[in-house]
Motif scaffolding. Sequence first.
Motif, PDB file in Angstrom:
ATOM      1  N   SER A  75      -3.277   3.057 -11.057  1.00  0.00           N
ATOM      2  CA  SER A  75      -3.105   1.686 -10.562  1.00  0.00           C
ATOM      3  C   SER A  75      -4.105   0.737 -11.201  1.00  0.00           C
ATOM      4  CB  SER A  75      -3.281   1.654  -9.038  1.00  0.00           C
ATOM      5  OG  SER A  75      -4.580   2.090  -8.667  1.00  0.00           O
TER       6      SER A  75
ATOM      7  N   THR B 216       1.133   1.679 -11.329  1.00  0.00           N
ATOM      8  CA  THR B 216       1.120   0.972 -10.050  1.00  0.00           C
ATOM      9  C   THR B 216       0.287  -0.296 -10.202  1.00  0.00           C
ATOM     10  OG1 THR B 216       1.303   3.034  -8.780  1.00  0.00           O
ATOM     11  CG2 THR B 216       0.433   1.102  -7.617  1.00  0.00           C
TER      12      THR B 216
ATOM     13  N   ARG C 157      -1.536  -3.421  -8.092  1.00  0.00           N
ATOM     14  CA  ARG C 157      -2.053  -3.708  -6.759  1.00  0.00           C
ATOM     15  C   ARG C 157      -2.405  -5.185  -6.594  1.00  0.00           C
ATOM     16  NH1 ARG C 157      -6.207   0.950  -4.854  1.00  0.00           N
ATOM     17  NH2 ARG C 157      -7.075  -0.921  -3.841  1.00  0.00           N
TER      18      ARG C 157
ATOM     19  N   TYR D 287       1.916  -2.326  -4.792  1.00  0.00           N
ATOM     20  CA  TYR D 287       0.990  -1.878  -3.753  1.00  0.00           C
ATOM     21  C   TYR D 287       0.125  -3.052  -3.323  1.00  0.00           C
ATOM     22  CZ  TYR D 287      -2.893   1.144  -1.984  1.00  0.00           C
ATOM     23  OH  TYR D 287      -3.874   1.756  -1.255  1.00  0.00           O
TER      24      TYR D 287
ATOM     25  N   ASN E 236       4.036   1.332  -2.415  1.00  0.00           N
ATOM     26  CA  ASN E 236       3.020   2.221  -1.863  1.00  0.00           C
ATOM     27  C   ASN E 236       2.279   1.479  -0.756  1.00  0.00           C
ATOM     28  OD1 ASN E 236       1.065   4.799  -2.670  1.00  0.00           O
ATOM     29  ND2 ASN E 236      -0.088   3.094  -1.846  1.00  0.00           N
TER      30      ASN E 236
END
Length: 277
Positions: A113, A150, A152, A182, A204
């Motif tokens: 991430s 990923t 964030r 996320y 997520n």
Amino acid sequence: MTREEKFSIFHQLHKQEMAFVMPNPWNAGTTRLMAQAGFEALATTSAGCAVSAGLRDGAAAVTRKMLLDNAAEIVGATELPVSADLEDGFGVSPEICAETIVAAAEVGLVGGSIEDATGGPDGGVHDIELAADRVRAAAEAAQGRHFLLTARAENYLWGRPDLADTIARLQAFEAAGADVLYAPGLPDLAAIRTVCSELSKPVNVVMGLRPPFYTVEELSAAGVTRVSVGGSLMRVAYGAVQSALDGILEGRFDYDSMAMPGGTLMDMMRDAPRERT
């Protein structure tokens, strides 16, 4: 198992109807424990990496080398797919974020991430355009490397409880090529449900850090694909040791009730290499 095979397993987990849980070990020993508990994938924790080195988390104290060395230790202790918390990518520029993804793949990780937090001691998040550029560069670096990216959005961890901006950021990251979205710290199930409804890629969420807590079934029904636990298990372990130490200072040694039997623990570990020099 090859890294490509691990990536295929990891990728398929994100296509299930029910959300899967990806706990976060912080060293080889906890990796062995979590892998044998029956989970299907694991993720590193930057907080666990920092604390294991006696450092505070969240103050840009962990270097890229430290984090990737820790990740390599975890990857080497299991056949499960491992994704990594790569913090802010270890640099502001998109180019540095791309370099971090390449380096992460080289140590055997199948995912990782990149967050939009500035990485500095004063906190804050990057401008949305720069944040999206960073994700785009990371996504381009991940192409062809069997690596699930990923992205964030850190608003809620840095005192910016703005759901609309958080969704806008996640949508920008989705458009920039992120595979998973996320936003840690979302306030409740309604916010989680809203985020999931506004995105087309897997989401997520993190559980175990602070209430409210929801079941896997509740999160799945809200649209969540993946659940991680961040540094919460590490804090549980340190909390148990602190409780035992408090008892010792009072003259008591009754903490064995919290301890895993030695034989059980050793059975979960592996033999040492034959060459010990």
